[in-house]
Enzyme design. Structure first.
Site, PDB file in Angstrom:
ATOM      1  N   ARG A  45      -2.296  -6.234   4.131  1.00 48.33           N
ATOM      2  CA  ARG A  45      -1.257  -5.390   4.316  1.00 48.33           C
ATOM      3  C   ARG A  45      -0.888  -5.491   6.078  1.00 48.33           C
ATOM      4  O   ARG A  45      -0.110  -5.217   6.949  1.00 48.33           O
ATOM      5  CB  ARG A  45      -1.225  -4.096   4.308  1.00 48.33           C
ATOM      6  N   HIS A  49       2.121  -6.433   8.391  1.00 53.02           N
ATOM      7  CA  HIS A  49       2.599  -5.213   9.613  1.00 53.02           C
ATOM      8  C   HIS A  49       2.726  -5.964  10.616  1.00 53.02           C
ATOM      9  O   HIS A  49       3.962  -6.125  11.193  1.00 53.02           O
ATOM     10  CB  HIS A  49       2.348  -4.202   8.738  1.00 53.02           C
ATOM     11  N   HIS A 172       1.639  -9.585  -2.699  1.00 54.57           N
ATOM     12  CA  HIS A 172       1.546  -7.765  -4.198  1.00 54.57           C
ATOM     13  C   HIS A 172       0.702  -8.185  -5.424  1.00 54.57           C
ATOM     14  O   HIS A 172       0.752  -7.618  -6.125  1.00 54.57           O
ATOM     15  CB  HIS A 172       3.308  -7.464  -3.931  1.00 54.57           C
ATOM     16  N   TRP A 188      -2.589   1.068 -11.376  1.00 49.87           N
ATOM     17  CA  TRP A 188      -3.825   1.569 -11.212  1.00 49.87           C
ATOM     18  C   TRP A 188      -4.538   0.336 -12.084  1.00 49.87           C
ATOM     19  O   TRP A 188      -5.642   0.075 -11.020  1.00 49.87           O
ATOM     20  CB  TRP A 188      -4.303   2.378 -11.773  1.00 49.87           C
TER      21      TRP A 188
HETATM   22  C1  HEM Z   1      10.207  -7.441   0.977  1.00 52.79           C
HETATM   23  C2  HEM Z   1       8.838  -7.255   1.423  1.00 52.79           C
HETATM   24  C3  HEM Z   1       8.273  -6.260   1.783  1.00 52.79           C
HETATM   25  C4  HEM Z   1       8.337  -4.932   1.144  1.00 52.79           C
HETATM   26  C5  HEM Z   1       9.231  -4.674   0.666  1.00 52.79           C
HETATM   27  C6  HEM Z   1       6.271  -4.588   0.444  1.00 52.79           C
HETATM   28  C7  HEM Z   1       6.408  -3.312   0.552  1.00 52.79           C
HETATM   29  C8  HEM Z   1       5.503  -2.509   0.260  1.00 52.79           C
HETATM   30  C9  HEM Z   1       4.662  -1.177   0.246  1.00 52.79           C
HETATM   31  C10 HEM Z   1       6.270  -0.159   0.315  1.00 52.79           C
HETATM   32  C11 HEM Z   1       3.581  -1.186   0.373  1.00 52.79           C
HETATM   33  C12 HEM Z   1       2.759   0.384  -0.839  1.00 52.79           C
HETATM   34  C13 HEM Z   1       2.276   0.742   0.601  1.00 52.79           C
HETATM   35  C14 HEM Z   1       1.645   1.929   0.230  1.00 52.79           C
HETATM   36  O1  HEM Z   1       2.192   2.844  -0.492  1.00 52.79           O
HETATM   37  O2  HEM Z   1      -0.323   2.158   0.126  1.00 52.79           O
HETATM   38  C15 HEM Z   1       2.915  -2.180   0.173  1.00 52.79           C
HETATM   39  C16 HEM Z   1       1.776  -2.961  -0.104  1.00 52.79           C
HETATM   40  C17 HEM Z   1       0.742  -4.372   0.510  1.00 52.79           C
HETATM   41  N1  HEM Z   1       1.746  -5.282   0.620  1.00 52.79           N
HETATM   42 FE1  HEM Z   1       3.789  -5.412   0.625  1.00 52.79          FE
HETATM   43  N2  HEM Z   1       5.577  -5.653   0.903  1.00 52.79           N
HETATM   44  C18 HEM Z   1       6.654  -6.490   1.174  1.00 52.79           C
HETATM   45  C19 HEM Z   1       5.830  -8.024   1.976  1.00 52.79           C
HETATM   46  C20 HEM Z   1       4.496  -8.129   2.527  1.00 52.79           C
HETATM   47  C21 HEM Z   1       3.721  -9.381   2.175  1.00 52.79           C
HETATM   48  C22 HEM Z   1       4.769 -10.309   2.968  1.00 52.79           C
HETATM   49  C23 HEM Z   1       2.283  -8.856   2.194  1.00 52.79           C
HETATM   50  C24 HEM Z   1       1.686 -10.272   2.912  1.00 52.79           C
HETATM   51  C25 HEM Z   1       1.787 -11.424   3.189  1.00 52.79           C
HETATM   52  C26 HEM Z   1       2.328  -8.164   1.933  1.00 52.79           C
HETATM   53  C27 HEM Z   1       1.279  -7.648   1.239  1.00 52.79           C
HETATM   54  C28 HEM Z   1       0.637  -6.376   0.665  1.00 52.79           C
HETATM   55  C29 HEM Z   1      -0.390  -5.589   0.511  1.00 52.79           C
HETATM   56  C30 HEM Z   1      -1.628  -7.028   0.645  1.00 52.79           C
HETATM   57  C31 HEM Z   1      -0.436  -4.841  -0.469  1.00 52.79           C
HETATM   58  C32 HEM Z   1      -1.222  -3.412  -1.142  1.00 52.79           C
HETATM   59  C33 HEM Z   1      -2.091  -2.561   0.108  1.00 52.79           C
HETATM   60  C34 HEM Z   1      -3.041  -2.028  -0.032  1.00 52.79           C
HETATM   61  O3  HEM Z   1      -3.295  -1.759  -1.054  1.00 52.79           O
HETATM   62  O4  HEM Z   1      -3.119  -0.570   0.716  1.00 52.79           O
HETATM   63  N3  HEM Z   1       3.489  -7.415   1.498  1.00 52.79           N
HETATM   64  N4  HEM Z   1       3.846  -3.636   0.757  1.00 52.79           N
HETATM   65  N1  LIG Z   2      -0.097  -4.658  -7.499  1.00 55.68           N
HETATM   66  C1  LIG Z   2       1.311  -4.630  -6.844  1.00 55.68           C
HETATM   67  C2  LIG Z   2       2.017  -5.324  -8.259  1.00 55.68           C
HETATM   68  N2  LIG Z   2       1.851  -5.655  -9.359  1.00 55.68           N
HETATM   69  O1  LIG Z   2       2.258  -6.283 -10.423  1.00 55.68           O
HETATM   70  O2  LIG Z   2       0.118  -5.696 -10.052  1.00 55.68           O
HETATM   71  C3  LIG Z   2       3.392  -5.570  -7.835  1.00 55.68           C
HETATM   72  N3  LIG Z   2       3.829  -4.982  -6.467  1.00 55.68           N
HETATM   73  C4  LIG Z   2       3.012  -4.398  -5.880  1.00 55.68           C
HETATM   74  C5  LIG Z   2       3.843  -4.404  -4.566  1.00 55.68           C
HETATM   75  C6  LIG Z   2       3.304  -3.431  -3.556  1.00 55.68           C
HETATM   76  C7  LIG Z   2       1.274  -3.409  -4.044  1.00 55.68           C
HETATM   77  C8  LIG Z   2       0.649  -3.928  -4.943  1.00 55.68           C
HETATM   78  C9  LIG Z   2       1.781  -3.946  -6.072  1.00 55.68           C
END
Ligand code: HEM
Ligand SMILES: Nc1c([N+](=O)[O-])cnc2ccccc12
Length: 290
Positions: A45, A49, A172, A188
């Site tokens: 992430r 970012h 995700h 979870w």
């Molecule tokens: C429409 C675009 C996106 C939105 C609105 C979005 C939004 C979010 C949100 C709200 C979370 C939860 C953060 C938290 O509460 O800790 C999250 C987690 C995450 N996102 Fe996205 N995201 C987007 C695109 C992406 C992209 C492009 C990637 C990587 C290529 C990505 C990788 C991740 C990962 C790996 C997590 C898990 C982080 C953790 O478990 O600490 N996301 N995202």
């Molecule tokens: N594990 C996740 C799922 N999922 O389906 O397991 C869906 N959305 C997500 C969005 C942000 C970070 C983790 C996600």
């Protein structure tokens, strides 16, 4: 103009493989983080970012200047929770003071993905630390409460196609949302630290119910305890996105290939690497053990 990549002088594949290995070993050691998910998803992430602030209209933001190291960018509310990844990387930066912050943040994402059994991600060094004045202002990262059209418009700023957008969001499959970070919670059960196409399989197979969560935000929950953000769910509400969701749900290899290309494009946006040789492809720890 694009930023010209300038690789750390005299550093080659072996030097960057040492940084990769240090990150990968620390990932294995500190496996208890976040309910035994580990730091991998958080590092992925962070790499997104620091790159997702890019604006092709004036070539501002993006991974080149490593400006996440300044409070101005790190304190962006959208970056809440990434302090964990930053803290994880501090001893790595100390051990390898020659690597730029932009290279470290992006290399850490590559390392995490490969160590979580994701595709091999070709990576090029050459990002050069910029000043705090070059840090992008807050508000350039996407809003999870929106729909598919918003997502298409948002990524249009980077010049990403529908196919690239769907592939990227496949990340995700990793980790989870945390109410205290983003106002979304879960899953979870399904939160994983293994890179697969199951985000797409879940999207298509679960019956999703739109519910208000404890922070008062709406999210989609399934009776198996999975969740999707409104922006995730937008990928199956929008017909043009949905066909790629179906493609990747059926074909994990196609997903890996397309994710790799879109992720490299994301991390390299705004940078001219033409003066550098070919990209490095790092060995995983497992590949070096044997
Ligand atoms: C429409 C675009 C996106 C939105 C609105 C979005 C939004 C979010 C949100 C709200 C979370 C939860 C953060 C938290 O509460 O800790 C999250 C987690 C995450 N996102 Fe996205 N995201 C987007 C695109 C992406 C992209 C492009 C990637 C990587 C290529 C990505 C990788 C991740 C990962 C790996 C997590 C898990 C982080 C953790 O478990 O600490 N996301 N995202
Ligand atoms: N594990 C996740 C799922 N999922 O389906 O397991 C869906 N959305 C997500 C969005 C942000 C970070 C983790 C996600």
């Amino acid at each position: 103009a694009l930023h010209l990549a300038q690789a750390e002088d005299g550093k080659g594949l072996d030097d960057f493989q040492k940084v990769y290995n240090a990150i990968a070993e620390k990932l294995r050691d500190e496996d208890e983080f976040d309910g035994y998910i580990g730091y991998g998803p958080n590092l992925v992430r962070l790499s997104w970012h620091v790159s997702g602030t890019f604006d092709k209209n004036d070539n501002s933001g993006g991974s080149f200047g490593g400006t996440y190291r300044f409070k101005k960018e790190a304190d962006d509310p959208a970056n809440k929770g990434l302090q964990n990844a930053a803290r994880f990387l501090e001893p790595i930066a100390k051990k390898f003071p020659w690597i730029s912050h932009g290279d470290l943040y992006t290399l850490a994402g590559v390392t995490a993905l490969q160590e979580m059994q994701g595709p091999k991600i070709p990576w090029r060094p050459g990002r050069v630390d910029a000043d705090e004045k070059d840090a992008p202002e807050n508000g350039r990262l996407p809003d999870a409460s929106k729909d598919g059209n918003y997502v298409r418009h948002y990524f249009g700023r980077f010049g990403f196609s529908d196919q690239e957008i769907v592939a990227l969001l496949g990340a995700h499959c990793l980790g989870k949302t945390h109410l205290e970070n983003s106002g979304y919670e879960g899953p979870w059960g399904a939160a994983t630290n293994t890179f697969t196409n199951e985000f797409f399989v879940n999207l298509l197979n679960e019956n999703w119910k739109l519910e208000k969560n404890d922070a008062g935000n709406e999210q989609y929950n399934s009776n198996k305890g999975y969740m999707m953000l409104p922006t995730d769910y937008g990928l199956i509400q929008d017909g043009k996105f949905k066909k790629y969701v179906e493609k990747y749900a059926k074909d994990q290899d196609a997903f890996f290939e397309d994710f790799k290309s879109a992720y490299v494009k994301l991390l390299e946006n705004g940078i001219d690497f033409s003066k550098l040789g070919k990209a490095y492809v790092f060995k995983t720890l497992d590949e070096q053990d044997s």
